[in-house]
Write a protein that holds these residues in place. Sequence first.
Motif, mmCIF file in Angstrom:
data_model
loop_
_atom_site.group_PDB
_atom_site.id
_atom_site.type_symbol
_atom_site.label_atom_id
_atom_site.label_comp_id
_atom_site.label_asym_id
_atom_site.label_seq_id
_atom_site.Cartn_x
_atom_site.Cartn_y
_atom_site.Cartn_z
ATOM 1 N N GLU A 1 0.902 -1.218 -0.004
ATOM 2 C CA GLU A 1 0.023 -0.031 0.014
ATOM 3 C C GLU A 1 0.685 1.137 -0.089
ATOM 4 O O GLU A 1 0.646 2.392 -0.922
ATOM 5 C CB GLU A 1 -0.865 -0.095 1.191
ATOM 6 C CG GLU A 1 -2.155 -1.029 1.181
ATOM 7 C CD GLU A 1 -2.871 -1.009 2.525
ATOM 8 O OE1 GLU A 1 -2.876 0.073 3.014
ATOM 9 O OE2 GLU A 1 -3.475 -2.040 2.577
ATOM 10 N N ARG B 1 1.075 4.231 -2.775
ATOM 11 C CA ARG B 1 0.755 5.458 -2.701
ATOM 12 C C ARG B 1 2.049 6.716 -3.255
ATOM 13 O O ARG B 1 1.944 7.481 -3.892
ATOM 14 C CB ARG B 1 0.666 5.939 -1.260
ATOM 15 C CG ARG B 1 -0.655 5.520 -0.564
ATOM 16 C CD ARG B 1 -0.947 6.156 0.889
ATOM 17 N NE ARG B 1 0.153 5.748 1.838
ATOM 18 C CZ ARG B 1 0.098 4.551 2.559
ATOM 19 N NH1 ARG B 1 -0.751 3.723 2.698
ATOM 20 N NH2 ARG B 1 0.962 4.572 3.305
ATOM 21 N N GLN C 1 1.799 6.304 -6.888
ATOM 22 C CA GLN C 1 0.735 7.507 -7.491
ATOM 23 C C GLN C 1 1.255 8.733 -7.223
ATOM 24 O O GLN C 1 0.647 9.770 -8.022
ATOM 25 C CB GLN C 1 -0.750 7.059 -6.444
ATOM 26 C CG GLN C 1 -1.276 5.840 -7.117
ATOM 27 C CD GLN C 1 -2.500 5.683 -5.927
ATOM 28 O OE1 GLN C 1 -2.746 6.463 -5.146
ATOM 29 N NE2 GLN C 1 -3.190 4.456 -6.220
ATOM 30 N N LYS C 2 1.949 9.341 -6.129
ATOM 31 C CA LYS C 2 2.281 10.530 -5.989
ATOM 32 C C LYS C 2 3.326 10.922 -7.247
ATOM 33 O O LYS C 2 3.198 12.012 -7.537
ATOM 34 C CB LYS C 2 3.292 10.712 -4.828
ATOM 35 C CG LYS C 2 2.174 10.894 -3.453
ATOM 36 C CD LYS C 2 2.895 10.993 -2.186
ATOM 37 C CE LYS C 2 1.839 11.215 -1.016
ATOM 38 N NZ LYS C 2 2.498 11.523 0.236
#
Length: 94
Positions: A82, A86, A89-90
Amino acid sequence: MTKSTLKKLAAMALTLGLVTGCASTEQMNQMQADITKAQDDAAAALSAAQSASQTAGDADRKADAAMNAANAAQAAADECAEKCDRIMQKSMAK
């Protein structure tokens, strides 16, 4: 047959039965030895069964501990995945 003859035959049959039916001291000793051996064998089997039961219990506890460790490792891996998602995605959003 007369009563006297029947009585004689019954007495002979009873005597023969007693002579052949009674166990000798040697036979009694052998029976006692067999009984003692059977009791010893049963005690040994019970001891082996108790030992096997204890070993199975130990294995069950170890399996539970391994399952708990695997679950903890899976939770850590999921958390890491996870976190990586993240971060990915950033970086893709920039």
